[in-house]
Design a protein around this motif. Structure first.
Motif, PDB file in Angstrom:
ATOM      1  N   ASP A 283       0.794  -1.478   0.149  1.00  0.00           N
ATOM      2  CA  ASP A 283      -0.183   0.089  -0.033  1.00  0.00           C
ATOM      3  C   ASP A 283       0.837   1.261   0.082  1.00  0.00           C
ATOM      4  O   ASP A 283       0.653   2.260  -0.619  1.00  0.00           O
ATOM      5  N   MET A 284       1.933   1.135   1.094  1.00  0.00           N
ATOM      6  CA  MET A 284       2.784   2.488   1.131  1.00  0.00           C
ATOM      7  C   MET A 284       3.471   2.753  -0.348  1.00  0.00           C
ATOM      8  O   MET A 284       3.659   3.832  -0.754  1.00  0.00           O
ATOM      9  N   MET A 285       3.964   1.523  -0.960  1.00  0.00           N
ATOM     10  CA  MET A 285       4.883   1.614  -2.133  1.00  0.00           C
ATOM     11  C   MET A 285       3.938   1.906  -3.538  1.00  0.00           C
ATOM     12  O   MET A 285       4.403   3.043  -4.284  1.00  0.00           O
ATOM     13  N   ARG A 286       2.811   1.910  -3.581  1.00  0.00           N
ATOM     14  CA  ARG A 286       1.810   2.142  -4.224  1.00  0.00           C
ATOM     15  C   ARG A 286       1.530   3.529  -4.371  1.00  0.00           C
ATOM     16  O   ARG A 286       1.641   4.222  -5.230  1.00  0.00           O
ATOM     17  N   CYS A 287       1.100   3.853  -3.022  1.00  0.00           N
ATOM     18  CA  CYS A 287       0.966   5.437  -2.818  1.00  0.00           C
ATOM     19  C   CYS A 287       2.155   6.291  -3.268  1.00  0.00           C
ATOM     20  O   CYS A 287       2.004   7.338  -3.968  1.00  0.00           O
ATOM     21  N   LYS A 288       3.431   5.810  -2.796  1.00  0.00           N
ATOM     22  CA  LYS A 288       4.644   6.599  -2.894  1.00  0.00           C
ATOM     23  C   LYS A 288       5.007   6.759  -4.505  1.00  0.00           C
ATOM     24  O   LYS A 288       5.460   7.719  -4.823  1.00  0.00           O
ATOM     25  N   ALA A 289       4.670   5.623  -5.306  1.00  0.00           N
ATOM     26  CA  ALA A 289       4.991   5.458  -6.635  1.00  0.00           C
ATOM     27  C   ALA A 289       4.071   6.455  -7.435  1.00  0.00           C
ATOM     28  O   ALA A 289       4.361   7.441  -8.221  1.00  0.00           O
ATOM     29  N   ARG A 290       2.876   6.417  -6.998  1.00  0.00           N
ATOM     30  CA  ARG A 290       1.686   7.289  -7.504  1.00  0.00           C
ATOM     31  C   ARG A 290       2.246   8.817  -7.311  1.00  0.00           C
ATOM     32  O   ARG A 290       2.079   9.570  -8.096  1.00  0.00           O
ATOM     33  N   ALA A 291       2.708   9.317  -6.024  1.00  0.00           N
ATOM     34  CA  ALA A 291       2.834  10.589  -5.748  1.00  0.00           C
ATOM     35  C   ALA A 291       4.139  10.833  -6.554  1.00  0.00           C
ATOM     36  O   ALA A 291       4.195  12.026  -7.001  1.00  0.00           O
ATOM     37  N   TYR A 292       5.351   9.968  -6.436  1.00  0.00           N
ATOM     38  CA  TYR A 292       6.371  10.421  -7.317  1.00  0.00           C
ATOM     39  C   TYR A 292       6.105  10.699  -8.824  1.00  0.00           C
ATOM     40  O   TYR A 292       6.795  11.809  -9.239  1.00  0.00           O
ATOM     41  N   CYS A 293       5.274  10.168  -9.389  1.00  0.00           N
ATOM     42  CA  CYS A 293       4.857  10.386 -10.794  1.00  0.00           C
ATOM     43  C   CYS A 293       3.913  11.310 -10.971  1.00  0.00           C
ATOM     44  O   CYS A 293       3.268  11.556 -12.128  1.00  0.00           O
ATOM     45  N   GLY A 294       3.198  11.779 -10.025  1.00  0.00           N
ATOM     46  CA  GLY A 294       2.486  12.830 -10.059  1.00  0.00           C
ATOM     47  C   GLY A 294       0.991  12.490 -10.416  1.00  0.00           C
ATOM     48  O   GLY A 294       0.497  13.134 -11.048  1.00  0.00           O
ATOM     49  N   ILE A 295       0.710  11.276  -9.973  1.00  0.00           N
ATOM     50  CA  ILE A 295      -0.679  10.554 -10.313  1.00  0.00           C
ATOM     51  C   ILE A 295      -1.565  10.553  -8.977  1.00  0.00           C
ATOM     52  O   ILE A 295      -1.122  10.324  -8.013  1.00  0.00           O
ATOM     53  N   SER A 296      -2.857  11.148  -9.203  1.00  0.00           N
ATOM     54  CA  SER A 296      -3.551  10.981  -7.900  1.00  0.00           C
ATOM     55  C   SER A 296      -3.807   9.680  -7.332  1.00  0.00           C
ATOM     56  O   SER A 296      -3.898   8.650  -8.306  1.00  0.00           O
ATOM     57  N   THR A 297      -4.162   9.671  -6.252  1.00  0.00           N
ATOM     58  CA  THR A 297      -4.261   8.317  -5.736  1.00  0.00           C
ATOM     59  C   THR A 297      -5.699   8.064  -5.831  1.00  0.00           C
ATOM     60  O   THR A 297      -6.361   6.739  -5.779  1.00  0.00           O
ATOM     61  N   ASP A 298      -6.462   8.972  -6.306  1.00  0.00           N
ATOM     62  CA  ASP A 298      -7.976   8.682  -6.845  1.00  0.00           C
ATOM     63  C   ASP A 298      -8.229   8.958  -8.469  1.00  0.00           C
ATOM     64  O   ASP A 298      -8.607   9.648  -8.830  1.00  0.00           O
ATOM     65  N   VAL A 299      -7.489   7.781  -9.073  1.00  0.00           N
ATOM     66  CA  VAL A 299      -7.537   7.711 -10.456  1.00  0.00           C
ATOM     67  C   VAL A 299      -8.295   6.746 -11.152  1.00  0.00           C
ATOM     68  O   VAL A 299      -8.642   6.536 -11.899  1.00  0.00           O
ATOM     69  N   GLY A 300      -8.890   5.888 -10.071  1.00  0.00           N
ATOM     70  CA  GLY A 300      -9.701   4.461 -10.378  1.00  0.00           C
ATOM     71  C   GLY A 300     -11.075   5.066 -11.206  1.00  0.00           C
ATOM     72  O   GLY A 300     -11.355   4.690 -12.322  1.00  0.00           O
ATOM     73  N   GLY A 301     -11.938   5.761 -10.515  1.00  0.00           N
ATOM     74  CA  GLY A 301     -13.126   6.064 -11.064  1.00  0.00           C
ATOM     75  C   GLY A 301     -13.960   4.837 -10.789  1.00  0.00           C
ATOM     76  O   GLY A 301     -13.325   3.665 -11.117  1.00  0.00           O
ATOM     77  N   LEU A 302     -15.336   4.728 -10.900  1.00  0.00           N
ATOM     78  CA  LEU A 302     -15.818   3.566 -10.666  1.00  0.00           C
ATOM     79  C   LEU A 302     -16.922   3.403 -12.009  1.00  0.00           C
ATOM     80  O   LEU A 302     -17.857   2.524 -11.779  1.00  0.00           O
TER      81      LEU A 302
END
Length: 482
Positions: A283-302
């Motif tokens: 979970d932490m690595m996912r969050c950190k990688a998305r933040a590093y790449c400038g990707i919102s943690t809320d990219v999924g959409g439903l």
């Protein structure tokens, strides 16, 4: 003749044995007995002086230290002071026993228990975490880890020792800060190997030890020094720790060994970590990688079902890619709001891969290192995996690594397709047959692919509809250890 290094000359091979605890380094009675009488006399005289001081201060508390002990000392106390200093100075450079980093006696069981790398030392365990060695610590009796280990091709020529901070090896230099040391039987280039050997255990320590950041990394592959990681692994580490990771090269190793102010050694990859602990690390690595790449943690959409077909070139690629793409495309068209992407990892940067997988609900791909990217997807996303002929029968547990990652990171492994077609192995030996099959191309089964894809698409569609109705869409939040 090869010239041995100073550190190698000090390896006491004759004293190397299979120990099951921290080695203790002792000296003979005859060596130190010569100091017994002077030390006893010095101690007696010092106690007499202390007694004099105490009595004097009782009589007159205002009496100064200089009046009790005048600056002009008699000659013998002065000589005694010199003896004490000389003995203390000698202790700083007493011989320390060095042991080879790799114990070849256990080469065939290098992945079983506490063998092969620093074999004399037992691991420390924290419940649910991977095994480790920590220096200095209670388990190491407060001793520091020292390495004479710059050889990149023979682990038996690299060595280690434990030494008290006040009695380090001669010419040793102390490296300040926290050092992460890793040894792996695999490598640090492959995405999966580097993730398991370094990123996960390092990130786990970082997460649970108040976000401690290492000053440097020391990397060994089967006891041989490595001075680089693969670009994907190095970038993930940078994203997790928020800084470029310095990898120790021991460039001045000829001058003497290096001792570490604090060191943590990992030699079992992810080891015995419990599932829930691994999931928190992912979970932490996912969050950190998305933040590093400038990707919102809320990219999924439903509102959409996003299917990604990640294709390989060469080894384990599909023989008829257009047919596979058409099958996935037709099934996607049958599902409302389904979106199909076709990509190849060889032309994607680290952040390209993070973005692609962050926007994926179903990943379909042949078995290979590119599947390591799956943990960048939202939790509860799905994986579909494809294998060439021969893997199911000959590959052993290694074929399950992406099932394991899916389990550890909260994903759903939706099964695998094993190609039943292919050339017959011309060898009788199973190992040679696996090498024969390992990188073969994949065939195509239109009916199986269509039914399988339809089932997974509908399952994901129902799950996302349930999440949408329950209004449980992810919201922006900060990462742990940000």
């Amino acid at each position: 003749m090869r010239r041995s290094t100073l550190a190698q000359d000090r390896i006491h091979v004759e004293s190397f044995s299979k120990q099951r605890s921290f080695p203790t380094f002792t000296h003979s009675y005859s060596k130190c007995c010569c100091h017994c009488f002077p030390l006893a006399l010095i101690t007696f005289l010092a106690l007499l002086q202390i007694g004099t001081l105490i009595q004097a201060l009782k009589i007159n508390p205002a009496l100064s230290f200089s009046r009790v002990f005048p600056t002009s000392w008699p000659s013998f106390p002065h000589q005694a002071h010199n003896i004490i200093y000389s003995l203390a100075k000698t202790k700083l450079h007493e011989p320390v026993a060095f042991f080879p980093l790799i114990d070849r006696r256990f080469a065939k069981t290098a992945m079983d228990g506490n063998t092969w790398f620093m074999s004399s030392l037992n691991d420390t365990y924290e419940e649910g975490e991977t095994e480790f060695l920590h220096f200095p610590s209670k388990e190491s009796d407060g001793r520091l880890l020292c390495l004479a280990g710059s050889n990149p091709s023979n682990g038996t020529r690299n060595s280690y020792a434990l030494a008290p901070p006040e009695a380090l090896p001669r010419n040793a230099k102390v490296l300040s800060g926290l050092t992460f040391v890793s040894d792996t039987y695999y490598d640090y280039d492959n995405l999966w190997h580097g993730l398991s050997a370094a990123a996960v255990p390092f990130a786990s320590w970082h997460r649970r030890k108040e976000c401690a950041r290492p000053a440097r990394l020391v990397l060994y592959h089967r006891g041989e020094l490595r001075t680089r990681m693969g670009p994907w692994v190095a970038t993930l580490m940078k994203a997790v720790f928020g800084q470029e990771m310095a990898i120790e090269r021991f460039e001045k190793s000829e001058e003497g060994p290096s001792c570490f102010e604090e060191a943590v050694v990992f030699r079992h990859n992810e080891g015995s970590m419990a599932r829930e602990r691994r999931e928190k690390v992912y979970d932490m690595m996912r969050c950190k990688a998305r933040a590093y790449c400038g990707i919102s943690t809320d990219v999924g959409g439903l509102n959409a079902v996003r299917l990604t077909l990640l294709l390989r070139r060469g080894a384990r690629s599909f023989k008829d890619e257009p047919a596979v793409i058409r099958t996935f495309g037709r099934q996607c068209m049958e599902v409302d709001a389904c979106q199909l992407k076709v990509a190849r990892p060889n032309n994607l940067t680290f952040c390209d891969q993070v973005k692609l997988l962050s926007e994926t609900d179903i990943l379909a791909s042949p078995h290979g290192a590119q599947l390591t990217n799956m943990f960048f997807m939202d939790k509860n996303s799905s994986l579909m995996e494809f294998f060439p002929k021969g893997w199911q029968e000959l590959a052993g547990v290694g074929q399950h690594v992406f099932r394991w990652i899916a389990n550890y990171s909260g994903m759903k492994h939706q099964g695998a397709w094993n190609d039943p077609q292919g050339d017959h192995c011309p060898h009788d030996d199973g190992r040679r047959c696996f090498s024969f099959y390992k990188n073969r191309q994949l065939g195509y089964d239109e009916a199986f692919f269509a039914n399988w894809t339809a089932r997974v698409l509908n399952e994901v569609k129902e799950y996302k509809a349930f999440k949408r109705d329950a209004q449980t869409q992810l919201t922006q939040s900060s990462c742990q250890c940000s």
